[in-house]
Design a protein around this motif. Structure first.
Motif, short mmCIF file in Angstrom:
data_model
loop_
_atom_site.label_atom_id
_atom_site.label_comp_id
_atom_site.label_asym_id
_atom_site.label_seq_id
_atom_site.Cartn_x
_atom_site.Cartn_y
_atom_site.Cartn_z
N GLU A 48 56.99 -2.55 -10.40
CA GLU A 48 56.52 -3.93 -9.65
C GLU A 48 54.91 -3.75 -9.66
O GLU A 48 54.38 -2.79 -9.41
CB GLU A 48 57.12 -4.00 -8.15
N PRO A 49 54.24 -4.89 -9.72
CA PRO A 49 52.78 -4.95 -9.46
C PRO A 49 52.26 -4.26 -8.18
O PRO A 49 53.01 -4.33 -7.32
CB PRO A 49 52.63 -6.41 -9.18
N ASP A 50 51.37 -3.42 -8.32
CA ASP A 50 50.93 -2.54 -7.42
C ASP A 50 51.75 -1.45 -6.87
O ASP A 50 51.71 -0.69 -5.83
CB ASP A 50 50.50 -3.32 -6.36
N ALA A 51 52.97 -1.26 -7.62
CA ALA A 51 53.86 -0.11 -7.33
C ALA A 51 53.06 1.39 -7.56
O ALA A 51 52.33 1.36 -8.43
CB ALA A 51 54.97 0.17 -8.24
N GLU A 52 53.28 2.20 -6.58
CA GLU A 52 52.67 3.54 -6.87
C GLU A 52 53.53 4.24 -7.65
O GLU A 52 54.76 4.70 -7.46
CB GLU A 52 52.53 4.20 -5.47
N ILE A 53 53.04 4.98 -8.86
CA ILE A 53 53.72 5.62 -9.62
C ILE A 53 53.41 7.24 -9.46
O ILE A 53 52.24 7.62 -9.58
CB ILE A 53 53.35 5.44 -11.23
N PRO A 54 54.41 8.17 -9.53
CA PRO A 54 54.03 9.54 -9.08
C PRO A 54 53.36 9.97 -10.14
O PRO A 54 53.32 9.65 -11.26
CB PRO A 54 55.37 10.07 -9.08
N GLU A 55 52.43 10.97 -9.68
CA GLU A 55 51.35 11.51 -10.62
C GLU A 55 52.05 12.31 -11.78
O GLU A 55 51.37 12.38 -12.82
CB GLU A 55 50.39 12.47 -9.82
N TRP A 56 53.26 12.87 -11.65
CA TRP A 56 53.76 13.42 -12.66
C TRP A 56 54.46 12.76 -13.82
O TRP A 56 55.09 13.03 -14.67
CB TRP A 56 54.94 14.52 -12.13
N ASP A 57 54.66 11.02 -13.41
CA ASP A 57 55.27 10.40 -14.25
C ASP A 57 54.36 9.62 -15.23
O ASP A 57 53.19 9.04 -14.78
CB ASP A 57 55.99 9.32 -13.30
N VAL A 109 52.47 -1.53 -16.71
CA VAL A 109 52.67 -2.58 -17.04
C VAL A 109 53.91 -3.05 -18.08
O VAL A 109 54.02 -4.05 -18.71
CB VAL A 109 51.37 -3.24 -17.84
N ALA A 110 54.73 -1.87 -18.21
CA ALA A 110 55.56 -1.93 -19.22
C ALA A 110 56.72 -1.00 -18.95
O ALA A 110 56.32 0.10 -18.36
CB ALA A 110 55.08 -1.56 -20.66
N PRO A 111 58.00 -1.24 -19.19
CA PRO A 111 58.94 -0.20 -19.02
C PRO A 111 58.94 0.67 -20.38
O PRO A 111 59.94 0.83 -21.28
CB PRO A 111 60.35 -1.20 -19.11
N TRP A 112 57.93 1.69 -20.31
CA TRP A 112 57.65 2.52 -21.31
C TRP A 112 57.15 3.69 -20.68
O TRP A 112 56.21 3.90 -19.62
CB TRP A 112 56.25 2.02 -22.29
#
Length: 338
Positions: free
Chosen positions: A242-251, A256-259
């Protein structure tokens, strides 16, 4: 109904092992392979013969660059998942024949992505390489490290594949996982890889070439560990955040993409001379060592951080290199009847 997986490169080393694993779990698998003569075609033919004995496997022989044939193969099979492993491999050969890498790895990969887009597959998984880390010396290698300094055209084509895959994932909402392999070895391995070359030379009384005078380290990954990782990643398709979602630093998930890109390695680095000694111990024979300078395009060390693989799948490769070497030597001696 079983899931349908199209695998490119099933007559190759890794594709063969992955196809066997998926077939054993009841998947329907269709292979696509060009059977090029980069190394002994008989080895590729034997791998395919073994797969052909298993119900649920079919194969098409053709080059990735043959877009009409590849698209027809995908249309006839109607895959749920595509795993793209076929490539012109080898770091050193890319110095001699760079065009083969552009044709197979860039044009061929584009054709695979087009098939995945048209069929709206659940998940597209594509092989990259630890070579994309290039001149990076910050180890262990983490997926989020910059990988902008490839040292060979082989590495550059794989980095291009990652970028191409990201663009398709973004444009077409195509779940895409790139995996970076680290020095894969094991039974049915490629004759151009270090373990095969060393065992073959020692068995037949020829000297082995040891580059950079042995001052090299590699993260050796046993092939069954590798394909177990791929198998588990099939079920871990990325989702566009989702826009502005927080992605874990290990990921490494794209914002902007399912990648995402995932290292598959042993999370251990082995000194080349220790690797040679382990082969000698296993074979009960000593190597004639020909120490050489560093080869153009080679890197002194590779070492994977496999945290992301473990976070996504709960799995991490851990076969001890001595155990893996023993399994390869047993296979080699049985296959060549020595």
């Amino acid at each position: 109904m079983s899931r349908r997986v199209l695998i490119t490169g099933t007559a190759g080393f890794i594709g063969f092992h992955l196809a066997r694993l998926l077939l054993s779990e009841g998947f329907t698998v269709h292979g696509y392979d060009g059977m090029t003569d980069y190394y002994d075609v008989r080895l590729k033919q034997r791998r395919h013969q073994i797969l052909m004995q298993t119900e649920g496997f079919g194969a098409t022989e053709g080059m990735l660059e043959d877009d009409d044939l590849f698209q027809k193969t995908a249309d006839d099979f109607e895959p749920d998942v595509i795993v793209h492993l076929a490539a012109q491999a080898g770091v050193r050969y890319s110095l001699e024949n760079p065009r083969a890498y552009i044709d197979a790895n860039v044009v061929g990969t584009f054709n695979v992505m087009e098939a995945a887009r048209r069929h709206e597959v659940d998940h597209l998984l594509m092989a990259s390489t630890s070579s994309v880390y290039g001149a990076n010396t910050d180890m262990p290698f983490v997926e989020t490290h910059k990988a902008d300094t490839p040292l060979t055209i082989y590495a550059a084509t794989k980095k291009a594949n990652e970028a191409m895959g990201h663009s398709y994932a973004h444009l077409w909402n195509l779940p895409t996982t790139m995996f970076r392999f680290f020095t894969v070895y094991g039974p049915w391995g490629r004759p151009d890889m270090a373990l095969f070359k060393f065992v073959d030379a020692i068995q037949n009384g020829r000297p082995i070439d040891i580059y950079n005078n042995g001052d090299m380290h590699r993260d050796f990954t046993y092939v069954e560990d590798l394909v177990n990782g791929i198998r588990l990643l099939i079920d871990a398709a990325p989702v566009r955040p989702e826009p502005d979602a927080e992605i874990p630093e290990w990921d490494s998930l794209s914002p902007v993409a399912p990648w995402r890109v995932v290292n598959i390695g042993n999370s251990d680095t082995v000194r080349l001379l220790d690797f040679v000694e382990a082969i000698e111990d296993c074979m009960g024979m000593k190597a004639q060592r020909n120490y050489m300078e560093m080869q153009k395009g080679d890197v002194p060390a590779t070492w994977a951080d496999a945290t992301l693989l473990r976070e996504l799948t709960g799995y991490r490769p851990q076969t001890d290199v001595r155990d893996g070497i023993a399994k390869f030597v047993a296979w080699y001696r049985a296959y060549y009847d020595v």
